[in-house]
Design a protein around this motif. Structure first.
Motif, PDB file in Angstrom:
ATOM      1  N   GLU A 153       0.825  -1.207   0.000  1.00 32.47           N
ATOM      2  CA  GLU A 153       0.000   0.000   0.000  1.00 32.47           C
ATOM      3  C   GLU A 153       0.862   1.261   0.000  1.00 32.47           C
ATOM      4  OE1 GLU A 153      -2.523  -0.362   3.372  1.00 32.47           O
ATOM      5  OE2 GLU A 153      -3.892  -1.801   2.417  1.00 32.47           O
ATOM      6  N   ARG A 154       1.999   1.209   0.711  1.00 32.31           N
ATOM      7  CA  ARG A 154       2.881   2.376   0.727  1.00 32.31           C
ATOM      8  C   ARG A 154       3.484   2.618  -0.647  1.00 32.31           C
ATOM      9  NH1 ARG A 154       6.873   2.439   5.640  1.00 32.31           N
ATOM     10  NH2 ARG A 154       4.811   2.553   6.615  1.00 32.31           N
ATOM     11  N   ARG A 155       3.878   1.538  -1.322  1.00 30.05           N
ATOM     12  CA  ARG A 155       4.408   1.699  -2.680  1.00 30.05           C
ATOM     13  C   ARG A 155       3.338   2.272  -3.611  1.00 30.05           C
ATOM     14  NH1 ARG A 155       6.737  -3.386  -1.712  1.00 30.05           N
ATOM     15  NH2 ARG A 155       5.097  -4.392  -2.956  1.00 30.05           N
ATOM     16  N   ALA A 156       2.108   1.764  -3.462  1.00 32.91           N
ATOM     17  CA  ALA A 156       1.018   2.278  -4.304  1.00 32.91           C
ATOM     18  C   ALA A 156       0.756   3.756  -4.015  1.00 32.91           C
ATOM     19  CB  ALA A 156      -0.250   1.461  -4.071  1.00 32.91           C
ATOM     20  N   GLN A 157       0.825   4.130  -2.719  1.00 32.74           N
ATOM     21  CA  GLN A 157       0.605   5.532  -2.351  1.00 32.74           C
ATOM     22  C   GLN A 157       1.712   6.416  -2.916  1.00 32.74           C
ATOM     23  OE1 GLN A 157       0.402   6.177   1.860  1.00 32.74           O
ATOM     24  NE2 GLN A 157      -0.253   8.308   1.678  1.00 32.74           N
ATOM     25  N   GLN A 158       2.958   5.936  -2.849  1.00 31.59           N
ATOM     26  CA  GLN A 158       4.068   6.700  -3.408  1.00 31.59           C
ATOM     27  C   GLN A 158       3.929   6.843  -4.918  1.00 31.59           C
ATOM     28  OE1 GLN A 158       7.442   4.466  -2.007  1.00 31.59           O
ATOM     29  NE2 GLN A 158       7.500   5.501  -0.023  1.00 31.59           N
ATOM     30  N   GLN A 159       3.471   5.779  -5.555  1.00 32.32           N
ATOM     31  CA  GLN A 159       3.272   5.843  -6.998  1.00 32.32           C
ATOM     32  C   GLN A 159       2.166   6.833  -7.353  1.00 32.32           C
ATOM     33  OE1 GLN A 159       2.439   2.064  -8.800  1.00 32.32           O
ATOM     34  NE2 GLN A 159       2.360   2.889 -10.872  1.00 32.32           N
ATOM     35  N   ARG A 160       1.082   6.816  -6.559  1.00 31.11           N
ATOM     36  CA  ARG A 160       0.008   7.780  -6.811  1.00 31.11           C
ATOM     37  C   ARG A 160       0.496   9.208  -6.603  1.00 31.11           C
ATOM     38  NH1 ARG A 160      -3.125   3.840  -4.059  1.00 31.11           N
ATOM     39  NH2 ARG A 160      -2.919   5.021  -2.107  1.00 31.11           N
ATOM     40  N   ALA A 161       1.323   9.401  -5.544  1.00 28.62           N
ATOM     41  CA  ALA A 161       1.853  10.739  -5.285  1.00 28.62           C
ATOM     42  C   ALA A 161       2.763  11.189  -6.431  1.00 28.62           C
ATOM     43  CB  ALA A 161       2.625  10.749  -3.959  1.00 28.62           C
ATOM     44  N   ALA A 162       3.579  10.243  -6.941  1.00 26.60           N
ATOM     45  CA  ALA A 162       4.454  10.588  -8.064  1.00 26.60           C
ATOM     46  C   ALA A 162       3.640  10.931  -9.309  1.00 26.60           C
ATOM     47  CB  ALA A 162       5.410   9.428  -8.360  1.00 26.60           C
ATOM     48  N   SER A 166       3.502  14.450 -11.202  1.00 26.59           N
ATOM     49  CA  SER A 166       3.734  14.544 -12.642  1.00 26.59           C
ATOM     50  C   SER A 166       2.602  15.299 -13.330  1.00 26.59           C
ATOM     51  CB  SER A 166       3.876  13.140 -13.242  1.00 26.59           C
ATOM     52  OG  SER A 166       4.043  13.195 -14.642  1.00 26.59           O
ATOM     53  N   ARG A 167       1.352  15.001 -12.921  1.00 29.88           N
ATOM     54  CA  ARG A 167       0.222  15.725 -13.500  1.00 29.88           C
ATOM     55  C   ARG A 167       0.262  17.205 -13.133  1.00 29.88           C
ATOM     56  NH1 ARG A 167      -2.629  10.869 -12.180  1.00 29.88           N
ATOM     57  NH2 ARG A 167      -3.225  11.723 -10.156  1.00 29.88           N
ATOM     58  N   ARG A 168       0.682  17.509 -11.890  1.00 24.30           N
ATOM     59  CA  ARG A 168       0.767  18.910 -11.473  1.00 24.30           C
ATOM     60  C   ARG A 168       1.813  19.650 -12.295  1.00 24.30           C
ATOM     61  NH1 ARG A 168       3.769  22.168  -8.726  1.00 24.30           N
ATOM     62  NH2 ARG A 168       5.300  20.531  -8.318  1.00 24.30           N
ATOM     63  N   GLN A 169       2.974  19.014 -12.494  1.00 24.61           N
ATOM     64  CA  GLN A 169       4.013  19.653 -13.292  1.00 24.61           C
ATOM     65  C   GLN A 169       3.562  19.849 -14.729  1.00 24.61           C
ATOM     66  OE1 GLN A 169       7.552  17.298 -12.835  1.00 24.61           O
ATOM     67  NE2 GLN A 169       7.911  17.955 -10.726  1.00 24.61           N
ATOM     68  N   ALA A 170       2.850  18.836 -15.264  1.00 28.73           N
ATOM     69  CA  ALA A 170       2.345  18.971 -16.630  1.00 28.73           C
ATOM     70  C   ALA A 170       1.354  20.121 -16.722  1.00 28.73           C
ATOM     71  CB  ALA A 170       1.693  17.667 -17.077  1.00 28.73           C
ATOM     72  N   SER A 171       0.508  20.277 -15.682  1.00 29.53           N
ATOM     73  CA  SER A 171      -0.450  21.374 -15.669  1.00 29.53           C
ATOM     74  C   SER A 171       0.268  22.714 -15.619  1.00 29.53           C
ATOM     75  CB  SER A 171      -1.390  21.219 -14.469  1.00 29.53           C
ATOM     76  OG  SER A 171      -2.289  22.289 -14.400  1.00 29.53           O
TER      77      SER A 171
END
Length: 371
Positions: A153-162, A166-171
């Motif tokens: 779950e922590r890996r999944a959370q880190q992946q979601r945060a990444a 990435s979406r924020r930077q693209a925006s």
């Protein structure tokens, strides 16, 4: 990458091999007090792996069948050992797939069943040590399954945060591109409009001056196409991630502005790309405003390279003719310049100055590093 469902048959095959091989070894070592393996025992050993292959579709029923087969195997008097692999795998999968209550219930039932079996059948290993060993094994298994779940779950959370970052930077990049396009189009289209109006006014009486205006229109249209291509190239894979406008192109910008511009520089030093781009766009927008609202004015562009900030001052002496585009424009020029300055931690002030207009911006700079 192989999906989890595609890995299930391989996990089932590995479990089957280990259960049979380890059970055969256990049978040889426990032949004095446990029954030898027979076809029924081998069939029970294969039930767990088969259920692992079907577990993703029927998680709880397959787990229950696996534990029932394990109880039947132990109740048949067959050797301990390899038969416990499939139940352990099932507990890990139940916990990992969010079926934690079912996993803990099966673990508790297994603990009670194994302890009760040892006492009811008067197994030689029964006793407090046996009960503690069984309890420890099951609790450690569940603890390991829970830790694996938490790590997953922590890996999944880190992946979601990444992905979110990435979406924020693209925006943010899209906002930068939109602002760049606005500035490029506003400046060059305004310039083209001013020069076209001048050419129409002069074409009959002063054709040579009209030719100069048309040449400026040609250069401006070529420039706007080039800058638009430069901005839009950031959408392509491998392209530069920031537009290329910088203060090294000020002379070119001034040359096609159609205004009488004096450029003054005080000092010089390398600037970050973000400051270069913001300074260029502020000067560009200021010249655009002068061309719109103060045609014929003399414009002064002054750049002061300080130790901690870059000072930009663009001032004009006021219009000497009617403003060609005084009623046009989006009204976003000065707010857009303020936003650029504020994004870098700077400031911008714009307003009347004498008979003309003045834009003054301060952009903070990092301290220079000496070798």
């Amino acid at each position: 990458m192989r999906s989890k469902s595609g890995f299930a048959p391989y996990l089932a095959l590995i479990t089957a091999v280990f259960q049979i091989v380890l059970s055969q070894g256990a049978s040889y070592g426990q032949r004095a007090f446990r029954a030898p393996l027979d076809p029924w025992a081998y069939a029970l050993l294969l039930v767990g792996p088969l259920m692992i292959a079907l577990h993703r579709r029927y998680p709880v029923p397959t787990a229950v069948v696996t534990f029932v087969a394990t109880f039947l195997y132990i109740g048949g008097g067959y050797p301990y050992g390899g038969v416990f692999i499939a139940p352990v795998v099932m507990l890990f999968q139940l916990v990992g797939r969010g079926r934690r209550p079912a996993a803990w219930i099966l673990a508790g039932m297994s603990l009670a069943a194994f302890i009760a079996y040892a006492w009811m059948t008067r197994q030689p290993q029964r006793g407090l040590f046996h009960d503690l060993a069984v309890s420890s094994f099951i609790l450690l298994t569940m603890a390991a399954a829970e830790l694996a779940r938490i790590a997953r779950e922590r890996r999944a959370q880190q992946q979601r945060a990444a992905e979110e970052e990435s979406r924020r930077q693209a925006s943010e990049e899209r906002l930068v591109m939109a602002q760049e396009l606005h500035d490029v189009l506003a400046h060059n289209i305004s310039l083209i409009h001013v020069q076209a109006s001048t050419a129409l006014h002069l074409i009959d009486d002063h054709p040579e001056q009209a030719r100069t205006a048309l040449a400026t229109i040609k250069a401006a249209s070529k420039e706007v196409l080039g800058e638009m291509r430069s901005v839009l190239d950031v959408l392509r894979e491998g392209a530069p991630r920031s537009p290329t406008a910088g203060l090294d192109r000020l002379d070119e910008l001034i040359g096609r502005s159609g205004l009488e511009v004096e450029l003054e520089r005080t000092g010089s030093r390398p600037l970050p790309t973000s400051v270069e781009r913001a300074a260029y766009r502020i000067v560009q927008e200021s010249l655009t405003n002068a061309a719109r609202h103060a045609p014929g004015s003399a414009v002064t562009v002054r750049l002061d390279y300080g130790e901690h900030e870059l000072a930009i001052r663009v001032s004009d002496t006021g219009a000497t003719g009617p403003a060609v585009l005084s009623g046009s424009g989006s009204g976003n020029g000065i707010p857009g310049m303020r936003e650029r300055a504020a994004a870098l931690g700077g400031s911008l002030v714009a307003g009347p100055a004498g008979t003309g207009f003045q834009v003054e911006a301060l952009l903070p700079l990092p301290e220079e590093t000496t070798p």
